[in-house]
Design a protein around this motif. Sequence first.
Motif, PDB file in Angstrom:
ATOM      1  N   GLU A   1      -3.762   4.712  11.940  1.00  0.00           N
ATOM      2  CA  GLU A   1      -3.107   3.931  10.881  1.00  0.00           C
ATOM      3  C   GLU A   1      -2.881   2.484  11.317  1.00  0.00           C
ATOM      4  O   GLU A   1      -3.013   1.554  10.515  1.00  0.00           O
ATOM      5  CB  GLU A   1      -1.780   4.589  10.496  1.00  0.00           C
ATOM      6  N   LYS A   2      -2.559   2.298  12.578  1.00  0.00           N
ATOM      7  CA  LYS A   2      -2.403   0.933  13.085  1.00  0.00           C
ATOM      8  C   LYS A   2      -3.725   0.185  13.073  1.00  0.00           C
ATOM      9  O   LYS A   2      -3.769  -1.009  12.745  1.00  0.00           O
ATOM     10  CB  LYS A   2      -1.822   0.971  14.502  1.00  0.00           C
ATOM     11  N   SER A   3      -4.808   0.878  13.439  1.00  0.00           N
ATOM     12  CA  SER A   3      -6.106   0.209  13.427  1.00  0.00           C
ATOM     13  C   SER A   3      -6.525  -0.161  12.011  1.00  0.00           C
ATOM     14  O   SER A   3      -7.311  -1.102  11.810  1.00  0.00           O
ATOM     15  CB  SER A   3      -7.160   1.119  14.051  1.00  0.00           C
ATOM     16  N   GLU A   4      -6.008   0.551  11.032  1.00  0.00           N
ATOM     17  CA  GLU A   4      -6.304   0.233   9.634  1.00  0.00           C
ATOM     18  C   GLU A   4      -5.433  -0.895   9.106  1.00  0.00           C
ATOM     19  O   GLU A   4      -5.711  -1.453   8.053  1.00  0.00           O
ATOM     20  CB  GLU A   4      -6.116   1.492   8.783  1.00  0.00           C
TER      21      GLU A   4
ATOM     22  N   ASP B   1       0.835  -1.197   0.000  1.00  0.00           N
ATOM     23  CA  ASP B   1       0.000   0.000   0.000  1.00  0.00           C
ATOM     24  C   ASP B   1       0.873   1.252   0.000  1.00  0.00           C
ATOM     25  O   ASP B   1       1.728   1.424   0.892  1.00  0.00           O
ATOM     26  CB  ASP B   1      -0.912   0.001   1.241  1.00  0.00           C
ATOM     27  N   PRO B   2       0.705   2.163  -0.964  1.00  0.00           N
ATOM     28  CA  PRO B   2       1.490   3.410  -0.945  1.00  0.00           C
ATOM     29  C   PRO B   2       1.175   4.313   0.235  1.00  0.00           C
ATOM     30  O   PRO B   2       1.942   5.250   0.506  1.00  0.00           O
ATOM     31  CB  PRO B   2       1.084   4.082  -2.275  1.00  0.00           C
ATOM     32  N   ARG B   3       0.100   4.037   0.958  1.00  0.00           N
ATOM     33  CA  ARG B   3      -0.254   4.844   2.117  1.00  0.00           C
ATOM     34  C   ARG B   3       0.514   4.434   3.366  1.00  0.00           C
ATOM     35  O   ARG B   3       0.292   5.012   4.437  1.00  0.00           O
ATOM     36  CB  ARG B   3      -1.752   4.750   2.372  1.00  0.00           C
ATOM     37  N   ARG B   4       1.383   3.465   3.261  1.00  0.00           N
ATOM     38  CA  ARG B   4       2.199   3.100   4.422  1.00  0.00           C
ATOM     39  C   ARG B   4       3.062   4.283   4.838  1.00  0.00           C
ATOM     40  O   ARG B   4       3.796   4.858   4.021  1.00  0.00           O
ATOM     41  CB  ARG B   4       3.083   1.893   4.096  1.00  0.00           C
TER      42      ARG B   4
END
Length: 928
Positions: free
Chosen positions: A824-827, A812-815
């Motif tokens: 972000e961790k919950s995702e 994922d480029p959203r990392r």
Amino acid sequence: RHYQRDYRPATAASLQQMMLPKQTLAWLASTSLFLSTTWAMHADEAGLSDFLLKTAGGVVTKAAYASTDNSVLITSSPNNSCYLAARGVETGIILWRRNVCSEDGSSLMDFTVSSDGSIVYTSDGAMIKAFGVDGGNMMLDAEQGVVSDGSLVAVEGGVGFVYGSNAKFYAVPALAIMDDIEPISYSAKGIVHANKVQLGKTLPGSKLLHMIGSSSSKPPGNIHSTAACESSKDEYFSVAAVEGAASFDFHVFRMSQDRITTFRVESSAALRPSEHGSINHLFASCNYQTNEMSVLASTSGGTSAMFRFATTTSDDGSDKSDRMLWLQEEALASVKSSIFLDKHTPAQIDDDAKDISFAVRLSMQAESVLNLFKSVKKFIGLDTSGDVEGDSDVFGFSKIIVALAESGAITSRLFGLDSLAKGKVLWSILLPPESTKTFVIQDNISPITSSHKSELLVISSIPSKSVVEWRCVDGINGHVLDSGALNAELSQVFPLPVTSKAKHCRQVALVLNKDETTSILPQSSESLEAAQSAITEKDGLYLHSISPDDGSIRALHMHAPASASTTSRFATTAIGEAFVSEKIVSVGYASSQEMIQSPATVMGDDSLLLKYLNPNLAVVVSQASEETLKFLEENPSAFASSSTTTGPGKKPLGATKPGEAAPTAQTATSPPSLFVSLVDTVSGKILYRTSHANASAYTRSGKDSVPVVVSENWVLYSYWNTRTQRSEIGVLTLYEGMIEKYGMTAFKSPEQETTFSSFGSAKPIVLQKTFCVGKPVTSIGVTQTTMGISPKNVLFGLESGQVYAVDRRLLDPRRPSSEPTASEKSEGLMRYAPNLPLLPQKMISYSQQVEGATYITSTSTSLESQSIVLAFGGPDIFFSRLAPSRSFDLLPESFNRHLLILVVTVLVGVTKYLQDKNKQSQISMGWS
């Protein structure tokens, strides 16, 4: 009397209790009519249908040698392939296979076997290699200098390479190269060195053909190929292949002192000219001890078959039995595309039928009842056969793989492979010999119960004749239902989203010709009427053409005809055009069969990222030429990013004097060499364009290519970094925008377009990341499931011969580049790390070697957790089932079926008992 007075009431009660089981049975029988079958499978059944098909690598056998004991057969296809393979003469099983080419784009030039049959020598024009016949172990790897033509001749102690008027001798196993040898004289039969001659064991084909043609024993018909071998001193046996109407006839001759007599004539029904093509090459080997001749036949369709002919008669004067030992489809090494069909479908219903007939209804009910009894029998353990085909039919694992084999070395063919029978070839069709490009169109619109669902429209382009031939093929049994020809020069084929009412092949295809006119296939009035109706309802159709040579992408609009026309050709108008100044090496499209579960991505804070889902998106990968790169390097100003000036540079402490300004640092970067463009094929606009420096396309079989795949709003591609000497993965994700956490509620809804327009919609927001892989990537694929709910896995075909699965969330480029936040961790987002680990547990090919896989396709099953994967394009074809998010809808292996049956039975009995007790208590209360 007292006993009898008490006995009669007891007997009545007993009779009443005896009636309860009958009532229970009646109740169960009546309720069973409303039960539906619930299917499940055990986890240990998930890998039973995996298979690996191995070929010799060369799509057609042009040269073959047999070992001294006639047990090992060495085959290859010089000038067409890089592979050298050894098969068992008796079984046809691949014993070993080697890629003998020293660099990409080259091919095997020549190979030969030593006089004792223990060593095989190869040359690709740059390297001389030697391999042991038993095991394929390398014994020699020496440079010979680059030459364009030459031949190998085995001599005592090594091999000689003859090119032009020169020759070199390579000693084995001393690995010595002797250039200062005496002048070597050579001929077609052998090479002379140190007064020793190595003669060939096979008569020249032209001489043999002349002898057979001039003899009184000349067979009737055209002789396609001949071969001969020495059976004893001054005696040879030869074989000639004569093509018949439905089979090949093999004429065996005895030759001595230039005299030929017919020994026997044998026919082969298994090798058919209409299915396998003409026999182009024959290879013969005689065994003196067994008085037998082994004959290898190679056809134009890429089939190799081994025959065994007796060279003597039995004691009673009758001929010994002849037989075909094996048949192998070498053409499977050139598969370019595949389609999955369900092998067993529900009772098919005619689309034109208004009502389902009583016979069809009865057959459907009978099939349902039989499946119910079979499932109960298997579940309770009465069926111990271990056959999972019935379950595979229900779960959608039983597939027919329709594979298209295309190569310039063979006649194109269409194969039907059985997924449950380890890839067994069920049928094959020989396509027109002059065809250069073939398209296979599947019916994706008709329901699964349609009788036309398994029909395929096969379109073959024959540029030499300016003809397009089409066939309607039943993908289950390979029967040709209809065919025809069209005078046109094909450029591209587009399936239309409509179906006709034709007798066969109701899918309609639009053929775009080179003059940008269009034609409708199949050639029927029903197909033309369906196409005209679709054009009229949609105010025309949009097409596009891509020219890799000049880098143009033209968007075309096909209007509805002004009046009703009986012609099948329509004119088009160009409405947009995009250009890329580089050479186009790859083009990727989204799969029309992909299921998209949600149009948005839920973020960790409950916000929504709207996916950019453009059905008209094409990914065009182009590569700059060497001349362009050289020009940019010599003229940095021609490219803005060729050099950048940063701010004041920092020197180590003490490197500058007090008050002295730090010098400016000028950092030179290489110009970009690989470009990725996102193009809307309807409007002809470039939506996004990115580039990579020091990037190069992979060279496969002499052609540059970049593996690229489009899945939902994701674009993934792979290229080779020439600077770091590693394979890199480029990932793009496209989004329309974002809806905040409270932007969509029961009382508030943002304005959203329900339809997508290539002319009015905004350009996507693109996020990009690059990852590194430790091994070169040859192909990319994405898993497909029934509803698209299971998380997707990205599949990589590695140059090492493995197929690797990666959770798409890792790409994922959203990392984030820093430590992830709580949302972000919950995702499920992890911190960005450029290096992708290669975990052995994620190698779905296990210990299997899947060499040269250039394509990976996937399809769904009836179970959401299961996905079917097929890797092909090289000498191997690998089939497997994969669970991207584990087998959440499968029963575990340790599931106690008998305990479940016992518990359900007890619950049914207790329920019925309590129901009767309650009924009796209500009656007693009513009388009291």
